[in-house]
Scaffold this active site. Structure first.
Site, PDB file in Angstrom:
ATOM      1  N   ARG A   7       0.802  -1.315   0.159  1.00  0.00           N
ATOM      2  CA  ARG A   7       0.278   0.035  -0.056  1.00  0.00           C
ATOM      3  C   ARG A   7       0.902   1.182  -0.059  1.00  0.00           C
ATOM      4  NH1 ARG A   7      -0.191  -1.306   5.621  1.00  0.00           N
ATOM      5  NH2 ARG A   7       0.244   0.469   6.946  1.00  0.00           N
ATOM      6  N   HIS A  58      12.006  -3.300   0.096  1.00  0.00           N
ATOM      7  CA  HIS A  58      10.917  -3.934  -0.798  1.00  0.00           C
ATOM      8  C   HIS A  58      11.421  -4.300  -2.203  1.00  0.00           C
ATOM      9  CE1 HIS A  58       7.064  -2.330   1.760  1.00  0.00           C
ATOM     10  NE2 HIS A  58       7.797  -3.191   2.234  1.00  0.00           N
ATOM     11  N   ARG A  85       7.591  -8.826   6.847  1.00  0.00           N
ATOM     12  CA  ARG A  85       7.721  -8.306   8.185  1.00  0.00           C
ATOM     13  C   ARG A  85       6.430  -7.447   8.327  1.00  0.00           C
ATOM     14  NH1 ARG A  85       8.424  -4.249  11.626  1.00  0.00           N
ATOM     15  NH2 ARG A  85       8.968  -4.565  13.457  1.00  0.00           N
TER      16      ARG A  85
END
Length: 384
Positions: free
Chosen positions: A193, A200, A286
């Site tokens: 989001r 990432h 995570r």
């Protein structure tokens, strides 16, 4: 050939053009229910098959089973109740809608779907919050939203009249066709989001080593107020795909849903959705779908190890830059102390952009940070 949808059949509750015209022609004589953004997006996702095997808003048996056992009445694992509890304030005639009626759902005054009411039943919001979100605190954004919902659940199948999301959002049938066209047999989905940061990106590249294609599928429908706007997420990811990824092996498309900040429960729900979109693998990092400090950061890892959803979870520990290793690492691959690490926090990145500061290069690519500067007014409003 892409993987089977969850439950074996991809639901399609989108009305034909003829049926749509017939309903719209007689709409003045029909009962109506005004729905909020979550209700509208849920109706759409049910209809296009994103929530397969659901064909409508949950009845009492499914609702109770999901709360108590994370199971639908047919035995399938399901972790987030998909319910419609409209507010009386926006629906003064709600008491006149009974089992057997087929009211039209209105979103911003426009007809979007027909609900075939099979059940009406009250529900305990406190129990819902405690079981699904693990807290009854109004500081949790979804608990606060739940408090503002109506007190009665209306359940039953839906038929979609009009799409709610934009034309750039693909249906599960369309993404499956795209994966087949590309010849991808194994596809890993990345849930996000937020705009991309280097941690990432590292996880995505590691996952891409093991499959045919990476499906970046950001949630852009309804987020909490201090999240980045949808435009920022899509624009920054499009830049990353265009300039740094092999275009033949990465596919980007938005997912317009109301984000559920329910930690491990939401992670399972999000994986089921991606299975319906044709993915074979799902990245679990995570604190996926977490908010604040409400959830064990690796609770979803433990949950996925004990589930068989028909989609394989790729479990990743937190990644960060190590100045001694001069690379992205995790606790599994680096033995240097915390003082050598640059950890990534999207909350920190948002605050730095609002303050006019450039995030460190080992945290976010400078050109992406520059791109996000124009969204500063939106972030300032959300952080107040």
């Amino acid at each position: 050939m892409t993987a089977l949808p969850y439950g074996g059949t991809l639901v399609n509750r989108v009305l034909s053009d003829a049926a749509r015209r017939e309903i719209l022609a007689g709409i003045d004589g029909r009962k109506t229910i005004a729905v909020d953004t979550q209700g509208a997006l849920d109706a759409e996702k049910i209809a296009i098959g994103a929530f397969s095997p659901l064909t409508g808003f949950m009845g009492e048996a499914d609702y109770s089973g999901v709360l108590a056992r994370s199971r639908l009445k047919n035995g399938l694992t399901w972790t987030i109740p998909i319910i419609l509890a409209p507010r009386i304030a926006e629906n003064p005639g709600l008491g006149d809608i009974h089992v057997g009626d087929s009211p039209v759902l209105l979103y911003h005054g426009e007809p979007i779907a027909v609900l075939h009411v099979e059940e009406k039943f009250p529900f305990d919001k406190t129990e819902f919050a405690r079981r699904v979100y693990g807290t009854t605190e109004d500081a949790h954004p979804d608990v606060k939203k739940l408090r503002n919902a109506g007190d009665t659940i209306f359940s039953g199948p839906i038929d979609l009249i009009n799409r709610v999301s934009g034309a750039d959002e693909l249906t599960p049938e369309e993404t499956r066709e795209e994966f087949d066209r590309r010849g991808w047999e194994t596809v890993v989905a990345f849930q996000t989001r937020n705009p991309p940061h280097v941690a990432h990106e590292y996880i995505q590249r590691c996952a891409l080593e093991q499959v045919d294609g990476l499906f970046i599928h950001p949630v852009v429908g309804e987020l909490k107020k201090d999240d980045f706007p949808a435009e920022a997420v899509i624009e920054s990811y499009q830049y990353l795909v265009d300039h740094y990824y092999p275009k033949s092996r990465v596919f980007l498309a938005p997912l317009a849903i109301s984000m559920r900040y329910a930690g491990p429960r939401a992670a399972v729900f999000l994986a089921i959705i991606r299975k319906n979109y044709g993915c074979t693998h799902f990245i679990v990092g995570r604190d996926i779908a977490g908010v604040g400090n409400y959830y064990d950061p690796y609770g979803a890892h433990a949950l996925f190890r004990n589930l068989d959803l028909g989609i394989e979870a790729m479990l990743f520990r937190e990644s960060y830059y190590c100045r001694k290793c001069r690379s992205m690492v995790t606790e599994k691959t680096c033995g240097h102390p915390e003082s050598d690490h640059s950890r990534v926090s999207m909350t920190q990145i948002r605050k730095m952009i609002v303050a006019g500061e450039q995030p460190p290069i080992e945290v976010m690519r400078p050109e992406l940070a520059d791109l996000l500067v124009k969204y500063r007014p939106y972030l300032e409003a959300g952080l107040k």
